[in-house]
Write a protein that holds these residues in place. Structure first.
Motif, PDB file in Angstrom:
ATOM      1  N   GLU A 308       0.848  -1.195   0.000  1.00  0.00           N
ATOM      2  CA  GLU A 308       0.000   0.000   0.000  1.00  0.00           C
ATOM      3  C   GLU A 308       0.879   1.239   0.000  1.00  0.00           C
ATOM      4  O   GLU A 308       2.021   1.207   0.468  1.00  0.00           O
ATOM      5  CB  GLU A 308      -0.959   0.000   1.200  1.00  0.00           C
ATOM      6  N   ALA A 309       0.331   2.328  -0.587  1.00  0.00           N
ATOM      7  CA  ALA A 309       1.112   3.564  -0.686  1.00  0.00           C
ATOM      8  C   ALA A 309       0.180   4.759  -0.797  1.00  0.00           C
ATOM      9  O   ALA A 309      -0.950   4.641  -1.278  1.00  0.00           O
ATOM     10  CB  ALA A 309       2.032   3.511  -1.902  1.00  0.00           C
ATOM     11  N   ILE A 310       0.696   5.917  -0.367  1.00  0.00           N
ATOM     12  CA  ILE A 310      -0.013   7.181  -0.541  1.00  0.00           C
ATOM     13  C   ILE A 310       1.001   8.234  -0.943  1.00  0.00           C
ATOM     14  O   ILE A 310       2.147   8.222  -0.487  1.00  0.00           O
ATOM     15  CB  ILE A 310      -0.765   7.597   0.741  1.00  0.00           C
ATOM     16  N   GLY A 311       0.575   9.134  -1.839  1.00  0.00           N
ATOM     17  CA  GLY A 311       1.468  10.190  -2.296  1.00  0.00           C
ATOM     18  C   GLY A 311       0.684  11.419  -2.698  1.00  0.00           C
ATOM     19  O   GLY A 311      -0.540  11.491  -2.538  1.00  0.00           O
ATOM     20  N   GLY A 312       1.409  12.384  -3.235  1.00  0.00           N
ATOM     21  CA  GLY A 312       0.789  13.633  -3.655  1.00  0.00           C
ATOM     22  C   GLY A 312      -0.385  13.396  -4.587  1.00  0.00           C
ATOM     23  O   GLY A 312      -0.382  12.476  -5.390  1.00  0.00           O
ATOM     24  N   GLY A 313      -1.374  14.255  -4.440  1.00  0.00           N
ATOM     25  CA  GLY A 313      -2.577  14.125  -5.268  1.00  0.00           C
ATOM     26  C   GLY A 313      -3.850  14.537  -4.551  1.00  0.00           C
ATOM     27  O   GLY A 313      -4.590  15.327  -5.060  1.00  0.00           O
ATOM     28  N   LEU A 314      -4.102  14.041  -3.391  1.00  0.00           N
ATOM     29  CA  LEU A 314      -3.509  12.816  -2.843  1.00  0.00           C
ATOM     30  C   LEU A 314      -3.922  11.609  -3.677  1.00  0.00           C
ATOM     31  O   LEU A 314      -5.063  11.544  -4.152  1.00  0.00           O
ATOM     32  CB  LEU A 314      -3.947  12.601  -1.397  1.00  0.00           C
ATOM     33  N   ALA A 315      -3.022  10.684  -3.861  1.00  0.00           N
ATOM     34  CA  ALA A 315      -3.304   9.429  -4.544  1.00  0.00           C
ATOM     35  C   ALA A 315      -2.871   8.294  -3.634  1.00  0.00           C
ATOM     36  O   ALA A 315      -1.809   8.364  -3.019  1.00  0.00           O
ATOM     37  CB  ALA A 315      -2.542   9.350  -5.867  1.00  0.00           C
ATOM     38  N   TRP A 316      -3.707   7.267  -3.531  1.00  0.00           N
ATOM     39  CA  TRP A 316      -3.355   6.141  -2.666  1.00  0.00           C
ATOM     40  C   TRP A 316      -4.013   4.860  -3.161  1.00  0.00           C
ATOM     41  O   TRP A 316      -4.934   4.883  -3.973  1.00  0.00           O
ATOM     42  CB  TRP A 316      -3.706   6.429  -1.213  1.00  0.00           C
ATOM     43  N   GLY A 317      -3.517   3.737  -2.663  1.00  0.00           N
ATOM     44  CA  GLY A 317      -4.095   2.467  -3.071  1.00  0.00           C
ATOM     45  C   GLY A 317      -3.299   1.296  -2.539  1.00  0.00           C
ATOM     46  O   GLY A 317      -2.274   1.462  -1.867  1.00  0.00           O
ATOM     47  N   SER A 318      -3.803   0.116  -2.841  1.00  0.00           N
ATOM     48  CA  SER A 318      -3.165  -1.112  -2.359  1.00  0.00           C
ATOM     49  C   SER A 318      -3.362  -2.240  -3.353  1.00  0.00           C
ATOM     50  O   SER A 318      -4.295  -2.218  -4.171  1.00  0.00           O
ATOM     51  CB  SER A 318      -3.732  -1.506  -0.994  1.00  0.00           C
ATOM     52  N   VAL A 319      -2.482  -3.200  -3.270  1.00  0.00           N
ATOM     53  CA  VAL A 319      -2.560  -4.418  -4.080  1.00  0.00           C
ATOM     54  C   VAL A 319      -2.311  -5.609  -3.162  1.00  0.00           C
ATOM     55  O   VAL A 319      -1.371  -5.583  -2.355  1.00  0.00           O
ATOM     56  CB  VAL A 319      -1.516  -4.413  -5.217  1.00  0.00           C
ATOM     57  N   VAL A 320      -3.173  -6.619  -3.274  1.00  0.00           N
ATOM     58  CA  VAL A 320      -2.942  -7.877  -2.564  1.00  0.00           C
ATOM     59  C   VAL A 320      -2.479  -8.888  -3.593  1.00  0.00           C
ATOM     60  O   VAL A 320      -3.100  -9.050  -4.654  1.00  0.00           O
ATOM     61  CB  VAL A 320      -4.235  -8.382  -1.884  1.00  0.00           C
ATOM     62  N   LEU A 321      -1.375  -9.554  -3.301  1.00  0.00           N
ATOM     63  CA  LEU A 321      -0.860 -10.556  -4.249  1.00  0.00           C
ATOM     64  C   LEU A 321      -0.247 -11.724  -3.502  1.00  0.00           C
ATOM     65  O   LEU A 321       0.193 -11.586  -2.360  1.00  0.00           O
ATOM     66  CB  LEU A 321       0.158  -9.925  -5.195  1.00  0.00           C
ATOM     67  N   ARG A 322      -0.285 -12.862  -4.169  1.00  0.00           N
ATOM     68  CA  ARG A 322       0.392 -14.055  -3.615  1.00  0.00           C
ATOM     69  C   ARG A 322       1.654 -14.271  -4.404  1.00  0.00           C
ATOM     70  O   ARG A 322       1.650 -14.328  -5.617  1.00  0.00           O
ATOM     71  CB  ARG A 322      -0.520 -15.280  -3.664  1.00  0.00           C
ATOM     72  N   TRP A 323       2.779 -14.354  -3.679  1.00  0.00           N
ATOM     73  CA  TRP A 323       4.110 -14.454  -4.304  1.00  0.00           C
ATOM     74  C   TRP A 323       4.297 -15.800  -5.001  1.00  0.00           C
ATOM     75  O   TRP A 323       3.813 -16.807  -4.544  1.00  0.00           O
ATOM     76  CB  TRP A 323       5.165 -14.247  -3.222  1.00  0.00           C
TER      77      TRP A 323
END
Length: 323
Positions: A308-323
């Motif tokens: 997950e991450a957040i940055g200027g914009g504000l823009a944010w989001g997340s990804v769930v993944l299996r390695w």
């Protein structure tokens, strides 16, 4: 068409120059202890004179391709997340494409600042699921040292340069949370908050500009929004924090990372932390952490990861993944 985008390889690159916190003590009213206590950062890497974002990205791309056992001929597209492109245009991704000797396929940049890699991963995933590409090189690369105001102790001590890359490949799965690959994505932005983290330059005023940040406001939004997006991505799968093997967060601030992990009921032993060595590398931070986490032996095949991450914009989001 594929029904999953699977991570085939990962790699990273850090510039040679390491800058310890103590270096800032000679030019700023700050100290190693002050920087560590507020951010968790101990050191960061800065690009050399003449070393461009595309150089960092190319090195990370080559490392990811080597890890995947592939060369550029096996890649259909490059999606590169950056806020510090080599030029206004063409895209830095096309410079990487040329550097790899890749004359087929397509390459483009994505700009969502620190959330850039999550956005790029989502974009690459969508292209694979739609059948538009079979393999995509997803890169996050930054030379943030080029846009820092060295007199502003609230920002210039926080950022670093680096690059990380993943090779995503079309694969199949049963359509359940047990599948390998990207399982869910959650993206957001809210332009009403664009003035709390921005660069005061650009085409509109003809300057490169510098990073400007209202630190307390960014912190407040970060903890709330990062935990919410991670929960939302897990909810789509019927999963909770208890199912997560590793949280691989954007590496901006150790206090934000700890607060987010707490809201997910995750102990810090299940969080990949690299901020102490890299600082905030913006779009590069998650792929850097994934590559370092794998190299450390933390991230293993079959592990469930939340990024997950957040940055200027504000823009944010997340990804769930299996390695």
């Amino acid at each position: 068409m594929a029904n999953r985008s699977i991570v085939r390889g990962v790699g990273h690159y850090l510039p040679e120059r390491v800058v310890e916190n103590a270096e800032f003590e000679t030019t700023l009213d700050t100290s190693d202890e002050w920087i560590r206590s507020r951010s968790g950062i101990e050191r960061r890497h800065f690009a050399a004179t003449g070393e461009k974002t595309s150089d960092l990205a190319l090195a990370a791309a080559r490392a990811a391709l080597e890890d995947a056992g592939l060369d550029a001929s096996g890649i259909d597209a490059i999606v590169l997340a950056t806020t510090t492109p080599d030029q206004t245009f063409p895209s830095t991704a096309t410079a990487v494409q040329a550097g790899l000797g890749m004359t087929h396929g397509f390459a483009f940049d994505v700009q969502a600042v620190c959330a850039g890699f999550v956005y790029a991963l989502s974009t690459a995933n969508a292209m694979i699921l739609s059948g538009q590409a079979h393999r995509v090189l997803v890169i996050g690369a930054e030379t943030f040292s080029r846009i820092l105001d060295w007199t502003d102790r609230g920002t210039c001590v926080l950022f670093g340069d680096g690059a990380g890359a993943l090779v995503l490949e079309a694969g199949s799965g049963a359509g359940t949370a047990d599948d390998q690959g990207i399982l869910s994505v959650d993206l957001h932005s809210d332009g009403r908050h664009r003035d709390i983290l921005y660069v005061d330059g650009g085409v509109s005023n003809g300057t490169t500009g510098h990073v400007r940040m209202q630190g307390r406001e960014v912190f407040r939004h970060a903890v709330e929004k990062l935990s919410a997006t991670a929960h939302a991505a897990l909810d789509k799968l019927g999963l909770t924090g208890a199912d997560v093997d590793w949280l691989v967060p954007h590496q901006a601030n150790l206090r934000i990372i700890k607060a987010t992990a707490q809201k997910l009921d995750l102990p810090m032993e299940r969080v990949v932390v690299t901020v102490q060595d890299h600082g905030n590398t913006s779009a590069a931070s998650i792929p850097l952490a994934l590559s370092v986490g794998k190299a450390r032996g933390q991230i293993k095949p079959g592990d469930l990861l939340v990024t997950e991450a957040i940055g200027g914009g504000l823009a944010w989001g997340s990804v769930v993944l299996r390695w």
